[in-house]
Scaffold this motif. Structure first.
Motif, PDB file in Angstrom:
ATOM      1  N   SER A 150      24.447  25.659   7.597  1.00  0.00           N
ATOM      2  CA  SER A 150      23.847  25.485   8.925  1.00  0.00           C
ATOM      3  C   SER A 150      24.757  26.108   9.977  1.00  0.00           C
ATOM      4  CB  SER A 150      23.617  24.009   9.229  1.00  0.00           C
ATOM      5  OG  SER A 150      24.848  23.307   9.243  1.00  0.00           O
ATOM      6  N   VAL A 151      24.167  26.473  11.101  1.00  0.00           N
ATOM      7  CA  VAL A 151      24.926  27.062  12.204  1.00  0.00           C
ATOM      8  C   VAL A 151      24.727  26.206  13.442  1.00  0.00           C
ATOM      9  CG1 VAL A 151      25.247  29.077  13.677  1.00  0.00           C
ATOM     10  CG2 VAL A 151      24.672  29.384  11.288  1.00  0.00           C
ATOM     11  N   LEU A 152      25.780  25.903  14.104  1.00  0.00           N
ATOM     12  CA  LEU A 152      25.719  25.185  15.379  1.00  0.00           C
ATOM     13  C   LEU A 152      26.276  26.120  16.444  1.00  0.00           C
ATOM     14  CD1 LEU A 152      25.251  22.537  16.979  1.00  0.00           C
ATOM     15  CD2 LEU A 152      27.640  21.947  16.482  1.00  0.00           C
ATOM     16  N   PHE A 153      25.461  26.339  17.492  1.00  0.00           N
ATOM     17  CA  PHE A 153      25.879  27.233  18.571  1.00  0.00           C
ATOM     18  C   PHE A 153      26.456  26.399  19.717  1.00  0.00           C
ATOM     19  CE2 PHE A 153      22.692  29.601  16.211  1.00  0.00           C
ATOM     20  CZ  PHE A 153      23.326  30.829  16.060  1.00  0.00           C
ATOM     21  N   HIS A 154      27.636  26.776  20.195  1.00  0.00           N
ATOM     22  CA  HIS A 154      28.355  26.034  21.240  1.00  0.00           C
ATOM     23  C   HIS A 154      28.330  26.828  22.539  1.00  0.00           C
ATOM     24  CE1 HIS A 154      30.376  23.272  18.291  1.00  0.00           C
ATOM     25  NE2 HIS A 154      30.090  24.289  17.486  1.00  0.00           N
ATOM     26  N   PHE A 155      28.067  26.087  23.641  1.00  0.00           N
ATOM     27  CA  PHE A 155      28.134  26.674  24.976  1.00  0.00           C
ATOM     28  C   PHE A 155      28.985  25.760  25.850  1.00  0.00           C
ATOM     29  CE2 PHE A 155      24.287  28.399  23.154  1.00  0.00           C
ATOM     30  CZ  PHE A 155      24.331  29.726  23.538  1.00  0.00           C
ATOM     31  N   ARG A 156      29.978  26.341  26.494  1.00  0.00           N
ATOM     32  CA  ARG A 156      30.847  25.566  27.389  1.00  0.00           C
ATOM     33  C   ARG A 156      30.898  26.289  28.729  1.00  0.00           C
ATOM     34  NH1 ARG A 156      35.789  24.149  23.165  1.00  0.00           N
ATOM     35  NH2 ARG A 156      34.533  22.787  21.812  1.00  0.00           N
ATOM     36  N   ARG A 157      30.239  25.662  29.702  1.00  0.00           N
ATOM     37  CA  ARG A 157      30.140  26.271  31.041  1.00  0.00           C
ATOM     38  C   ARG A 157      31.237  25.718  31.930  1.00  0.00           C
ATOM     39  NH1 ARG A 157      26.277  25.199  35.842  1.00  0.00           N
ATOM     40  NH2 ARG A 157      26.067  27.257  36.841  1.00  0.00           N
ATOM     41  N   ASN A 158      31.970  26.631  32.597  1.00  0.00           N
ATOM     42  CA  ASN A 158      32.976  26.213  33.574  1.00  0.00           C
ATOM     43  C   ASN A 158      32.721  26.943  34.880  1.00  0.00           C
ATOM     44  OD1 ASN A 158      34.227  28.826  33.370  1.00  0.00           O
ATOM     45  ND2 ASN A 158      35.165  28.146  31.437  1.00  0.00           N
ATOM     46  N   VAL A 238      18.100  27.629  21.896  1.00  0.00           N
ATOM     47  CA  VAL A 238      17.841  26.193  22.063  1.00  0.00           C
ATOM     48  C   VAL A 238      16.539  25.808  21.377  1.00  0.00           C
ATOM     49  CG1 VAL A 238      17.319  24.387  23.768  1.00  0.00           C
ATOM     50  CG2 VAL A 238      19.187  26.006  24.183  1.00  0.00           C
ATOM     51  N   ALA A 239      15.545  26.741  21.412  1.00  0.00           N
ATOM     52  CA  ALA A 239      14.245  26.460  20.798  1.00  0.00           C
ATOM     53  C   ALA A 239      14.325  26.418  19.286  1.00  0.00           C
ATOM     54  CB  ALA A 239      13.226  27.503  21.238  1.00  0.00           C
ATOM     55  N   SER A 240      15.192  27.254  18.692  1.00  0.00           N
ATOM     56  CA  SER A 240      15.154  27.438  17.240  1.00  0.00           C
ATOM     57  C   SER A 240      16.333  26.843  16.477  1.00  0.00           C
ATOM     58  CB  SER A 240      15.074  28.942  16.919  1.00  0.00           C
ATOM     59  OG  SER A 240      13.949  29.507  17.534  1.00  0.00           O
ATOM     60  N   PHE A 241      17.453  26.609  17.151  1.00  0.00           N
ATOM     61  CA  PHE A 241      18.649  26.194  16.416  1.00  0.00           C
ATOM     62  C   PHE A 241      19.303  24.974  17.064  1.00  0.00           C
ATOM     63  CE2 PHE A 241      18.121  30.777  15.784  1.00  0.00           C
ATOM     64  CZ  PHE A 241      18.016  30.801  14.411  1.00  0.00           C
ATOM     65  N   ASP A 242      20.294  24.455  16.332  1.00  0.00           N
ATOM     66  CA  ASP A 242      21.084  23.357  16.870  1.00  0.00           C
ATOM     67  C   ASP A 242      22.089  23.899  17.876  1.00  0.00           C
ATOM     68  OD1 ASP A 242      19.814  21.528  15.203  1.00  0.00           O
ATOM     69  OD2 ASP A 242      21.146  22.021  13.533  1.00  0.00           O
ATOM     70  N   VAL A 243      22.088  23.341  19.059  1.00  0.00           N
ATOM     71  CA  VAL A 243      22.950  23.823  20.140  1.00  0.00           C
ATOM     72  C   VAL A 243      23.739  22.645  20.716  1.00  0.00           C
ATOM     73  CG1 VAL A 243      22.970  24.856  22.441  1.00  0.00           C
ATOM     74  CG2 VAL A 243      21.408  25.750  20.701  1.00  0.00           C
ATOM     75  N   TYR A 244      25.033  22.853  20.873  1.00  0.00           N
ATOM     76  CA  TYR A 244      25.878  21.867  21.558  1.00  0.00           C
ATOM     77  C   TYR A 244      26.265  22.471  22.890  1.00  0.00           C
ATOM     78  CZ  TYR A 244      29.896  19.029  22.846  1.00  0.00           C
ATOM     79  OH  TYR A 244      30.770  18.223  23.533  1.00  0.00           O
ATOM     80  N   ALA A 245      25.964  21.783  23.988  1.00  0.00           N
ATOM     81  CA  ALA A 245      26.186  22.340  25.315  1.00  0.00           C
ATOM     82  C   ALA A 245      27.090  21.423  26.135  1.00  0.00           C
ATOM     83  CB  ALA A 245      24.865  22.548  26.033  1.00  0.00           C
ATOM     84  N   LYS A 246      27.939  22.053  26.901  1.00  0.00           N
ATOM     85  CA  LYS A 246      28.799  21.344  27.855  1.00  0.00           C
ATOM     86  C   LYS A 246      28.725  22.121  29.161  1.00  0.00           C
ATOM     87  CE  LYS A 246      33.358  19.216  28.181  1.00  0.00           C
ATOM     88  NZ  LYS A 246      34.707  19.114  27.568  1.00  0.00           N
TER      89      LYS A 246
END
Length: 975
Positions: A150-158, A238-246
């Motif tokens: 599985s793939v988890l995509f990470h986004f960290r906004r600063n 976001v529609a198709s995969f697991d996404v972790y967002a900050k």
């Protein structure tokens, strides 16, 4: 090194990297030692030799071998290199950075990638290796993992940017893949090799989303481009995969599905012209269309049905904060709505469908309730200039009998608005579909009104108070509307009888009639008397030989016996005058008959009044029309009425100028070429019965002849049915002797075949070139000329070439058959459409001292030739041209009919056969068609059957033959 298939071996797959094609695969078999281990003995295998190792292969192996073969460099080069150079040279040039073909490069890469995508799923359970630099196939083994990662995509906004990176998990353990020498084997779906292990992924991840991070920790997205990036890249993730967002929110939402079907007027192209009627009103373009679009609403979010996704993402920005709304869609319901619309007739493609405006609103009217019940909301797109009316449209028609016509009243409503009948009639006649209502909305007149009521609107005349009047001869149309629940009908008892015209009473035969009528002839007499009672015209269209003459004489005797009913006029081709006189003398001797023919005829219409019946010809009608038009006849009867089939001919116009109380026409072929033949004759009988000529052409002729429209054929038959009586010979078979038809195939002589092939080759090239240049329509003269010449040669080449002195295979067969029949004391009718052919046969008869009768268009005394044949036992043969002898001959002494050449129109041949096979014949009638093999004649025989399509219900023969030929037909005839 060879591997023995009789000893233990193992199939393996090896990958290697090609400079231009990327990772490729090869298949090998490797010999195993006694311990089952791989040895250094190996052999490359392909689809060509795989069968040798069948015991160690399964279905997937065979498929893998085939796919790997197809991606080898030499195979790829051969497929894309038109110059067929060496593979290395081809790839070097094709992928050159300066002069390389970028389009070809992309095509090749796509080709190889498609094969990799098929190979990877089949690799599970197989042994995969990297190839060594020395070509060793089993250098380093790669473990093919069965479970998917599985793939988890990470986004960290600063404050400055957004960091983006993926993490990979396998069996809940994080896999370190960055800076590990990992490489991508396949892009879509992604397959990646990490530390000698092959990983595949859930949710079909695209490898391009992982590839940037093989040697990079993260990607930084600057603030200035984040809005575009979030919408175009992050939202689909976001529609198709697991996404972790900050730094931004992701909200998963559910809402009730609401299907919306939008419709709008489809904008016409720039070339379309705006059309207006004479009053300045906008007329609907026959090509105008309505566009339907299906969308699904989930709360405040709207999605096209074109993209059926389990999750759709909507990005919302408020101040500086982003929220990703994950809308979970109900795909099962969405698919059901699409399927439901398809079942109603609205077939969607990319969530859209277009229909002609009239059909679109008919569909809306018919399905609106179904749409509402299913939960689909129908809504007009607000962009259009028009506001369409979507309410109920209804027409109620009432037909009442008046003295000599029917009064037609109708109430037309569009919702609350009632529209005057005469206005809707004008719209239907002009084929205008849109009408503006008092509130400004545009109502589309239902398509079925044009179909169901077009004849009623066309045939009716405007009466008092803007009502419509319909002539009583349209009783069958009125009856049809009533039975189809399209009108309410009120009739008196007398017209009820006319309405039920199938049940006709039995009339007494007149005392002065000297003969007997067979049962079907008695029915014909009753039918004519019935029409007489209602002052309606009729067409007696019985098959040739069934006694139209005697039935008509019985009617005339009935009409004129003991009554001062005036004088009737009987018009016919000149050749039939004598026959009618003889028949009248036999069956109705009491009738006073004037033969109004010859140069010495007395041109005084006052004389007509002292006779019951005036007999004349079509030619004299043309000459004396001014004189004849001033006399009012009781009956006007046209025999062989197909003479007036062309409504624009002088004779057609002349007979329409004649005056009478009643009309009757007699013909065995009411339609010889087109249905317009029928219009011309029916318009003479009952003016207005089939509407105007242009209306008939558009409403009936073109749909029937060009589109084989069965509904129009049925409607036309319904209208004419009361006024047309036709019995086929098959219906009265007990009254006629047996008829036996044969085809005699003839073989061309050697000289004849040589002449035929020479002309065929010349004309084929000319005709096909002319068709290519100008189409079939402009080539008809050349086609007919060529086919006629070939038909002549198939009979006897001297018909086309007077210098031809050799023999003919067909003449040899004809002479043999003639001698055979004559020796057995039979009489024979010999028909040909070529007078020259008859002359050739007559020359043969004379050379053999065989007596014969002869008739063509130049024969002066037809009756003498007929009587000689009928009465002289020494005359066994009657040579007759098809055109001159197809009508008015009773030749019941003949037992054999020879048709020397096939004619385009089978009905013409049938008429010839009917000269012998008619009432009075007591013997079997044998018919022989002489067909020359391997010529256009044989192909005509086949085409006669396929082209005789114009409905038998309309008592037709066939359309003008040459006009029906397609390019393929012509090529076949000249093959």
């Amino acid at each position: 090194m060879k591997v023995s298939p009789s000893q233990s071996f193992q199939i393996i797959y090896t990958l290697f990297e090609h400079q231009y094609l990327g990772y490729l695969f090869e298949s090998f078999v490797i010999q195993l030692d006694s311990e089952g281990r791989l040895t250094f003995s190996h052999q490359n295998i392909s689809a060509k030799n795989a069968k040798e190792f069948d015991k160690g292969l399964d279905e997937n192996d065979y498929e893998l071998i085939k796919l790997m073969d197809s991606m080898q460099p030499d195979v790829v080069a051969k497929k894309y290199d038109r110059k067929k150079s060496k593979p290395d040279d081809f790839f070097l040039k094709c992928f050159d950075e300066q002069i390389g073909d970028q389009h070809a490069q992309q095509e090749i890469k796509n080709y190889v990638e498609r094969r990799r995508a098929k190979i990877m799923p089949l690799m599970h359970g197989k042994r995969l290796f990297e190839m060594g630099n020395d070509g060793e196939p089993a250098w380093k083994e790669i473990e093919v993992l069965n479970e998917k990662a599985s793939v988890l995509f990470h986004f960290r906004r600063n404050e400055e940017n957004t960091h983006y990176f993926p993490t990979i998990k396998y069996n809940d353990e994080k896999i370190e893949f960055q800076y590990k020498g990992a490489y991508i084997l396949c892009n879509d779906p992604a397959y990646i090799v990490i530390e000698n292990k092959l990983y595949s992924f859930q949710k079909n991840v695209d490898a391009n989303k992982i590839k940037p991070f093989l040697n990079k920790k993260f990607i930084a997205i600057p603030r200035k481009i984040e809005d575009n990036y979030y919408n175009k890249f992050v939202a689909p993730l976001v529609a198709s995969f697991d996404v972790y967002a900050k730094g931004f929110d992701i909200k998963t939402e559910t809402a009730e599905i609401k299907p919306m079907l939008y419709f709008s007027e489809l904008a016409s192209n720039g070339n379309a012209m705006e059309l207006f009627d004479s009053n300045g009103n906008r007329a609907v373009d026959s090509e105008s269309k309505i566009l339907f679009e299906l969308k699904f609403n989930y709360g405040n979010h709207h999605y096209s049905a074109e993209h059926l996704k389990e999750v759709s993402v909507h990005v919302e920005k408020e101040d500086d904060q982003y929220t990703f709304h994950r809308i979970k869609r109900n795909l099962d319901k969405e698919k059901k709505f699409v399927s439901f619309l398809g079942e109603t007739g609205l077939l969607l493609k990319h969530a859209r469908s277009t229909m002609e405006t009239a059909k679109a609103f008919s569909w809306i009217q018919n399905t609106k309730k179904l749409l509402e019940d299913s939960g689909i909301t129908l809504k007009q797109n607000g962009k259009g200039e028009k506001k369409y009316f979507l309410g109920k449209s209804e027409m109620t028609v009432q037909i009442k009998e008046n003295i000599d016509w029917f009064d037609v009243h109708a109430v037309i409503k569009f919702g609350e608005f009632e529209i005057p009948f005469h206005i809707i009639r004008n719209y239907i006649l002009k084929k205008k579909h849109e009408i503006e209502l008092p509130n400004g909305e545009i109502a589309v007149i239902p398509e079925e009104w044009f179909t169901q009521y077009s004849e009623l609107m066309a045939f009716a005349d405007v009466g008092e108070e803007e009502s419509l009047q319909l002539q009583k001869h349209h009783i069958s149309l009125v009856k049809d509307l009533d039975e189809s629940n399209l009108a309410h009908l009120q009739l008196t008892n007398k017209l009820e009888r006319l309405r039920d015209f199938d049940a006709i009473e039995d009339y007494e035969l007149p005392v002065g009639f000297k003969g007997e009528l067979r049962a079907y002839q008695r029915a014909g007499f009753n039918w004519m008397r019935f029409l007489n009672e209602y002052r309606l015209g009729g067409c007696l269209a019985d098959d040739m030989g069934l006694g139209k003459t005697v039935q008509t004489l019985a009617l005339l005797q009935s009409v004129h016996q003991g009554n001062d009913n005036g004088t009737s006029l009987l018009v016919m081709p000149t050749s039939l005058i004598y026959n009618w006189e003889k028949e009248a003398e036999k069956f109705t001797p009491e009738l006073k008959i004037l033969n109004y023919t010859g140069v010495k005829r007395v041109k005084d219409p006052k004389r007509f009044a002292t006779y019951d019946l005036v007999i004349t010809s079509y030619g004299l009608i043309r000459q004396d029309i001014d004189l004849l038009a001033d006399f009012h006849f009781n009956y006007i009867i046209l025999d062989e009425s197909q003479v007036i089939k062309n409504p624009d001919s002088i004779i057609s116009k002349c007979v329409r100028d004649l005056n009478s109380s009643y009309k009757l026409i007699l013909t065995g072929t009411p339609i010889e070429n087109t249905t317009m033949d029928l219009w011309s004759q029916m318009t003479f009988l009952n003016p207005g019965l089939l509407g105007g000529k242009s209306f008939f052409r558009n409403q009936f002729q073109l749909p029937i002849e060009k589109k084989n429209d069965e509904e129009k054929t049925k409607k036309l038959y319904t209208i004419i049915k009361p006024f047309l009586l036709r019995r086929h010979k098959s219906q009265v078979a007990t009254d006629l002797p047996e008829k036996i038809e044969n085809v005699r195939y003839c073989t061309m002589s050697e000289a004849q075949e040589e002449a035929y092939e020479k002309v065929k080759s010349a004309y084929r090239d000319k005709i096909m070139e002319e068709i290519e240049a100008g189409g079939i329509g402009k080539s008809q003269f050349m086609i007919l000329q060529g086919l006629t010449k070939l038909r002549q040669i198939a009979n006897h080449p001297s018909l086309a070439d007077e210098d031809y002195k050799e023999d003919s295979g067909k003449l040899e067969d004809i002479s043999y058959m003639l001698e055979n029949a004559i020796n057995k004391n039979h009489k024979i009718l010999v028909f040909s459409q070529f007078v020259k052919h008859l002359k050739i046969v007559s020359k043969y008869l004379e050379e053999h001292n065989i007596k014969y009768s002869y008739l063509d268009g130049s024969t002066k005394d037809r009756q003498k030739e007929v009587e000689n044949f009928q009465n002289d036992e020494r005359i066994k043969v009657f040579l007759i041209s098809l055109k001159a002898g197809g009508l008015g001959l009773n030749l019941t002494e003949a037992e054999y009919v020879f048709l020397l050449d096939p004619w385009w129109n089978p009905a013409i041949e049938a008429q010839a056969i009917d000269r012998a096979h008619r009432i009075g014949q007591k013997n079997k009638v044998f018919t022989y068609r002489f067909i020359t093999k391997n010529t256009v004649e044989e192909k005509i025989l086949q085409l006669q059957q396929s082209k005789q399509k114009l409905a038998d219900d309309l008592i037709t023969t066939e359309e003008s033959f040459v006009k029906t030929l397609t390019k393929a037909d012509i090529a076949g005839l000249l093959d």
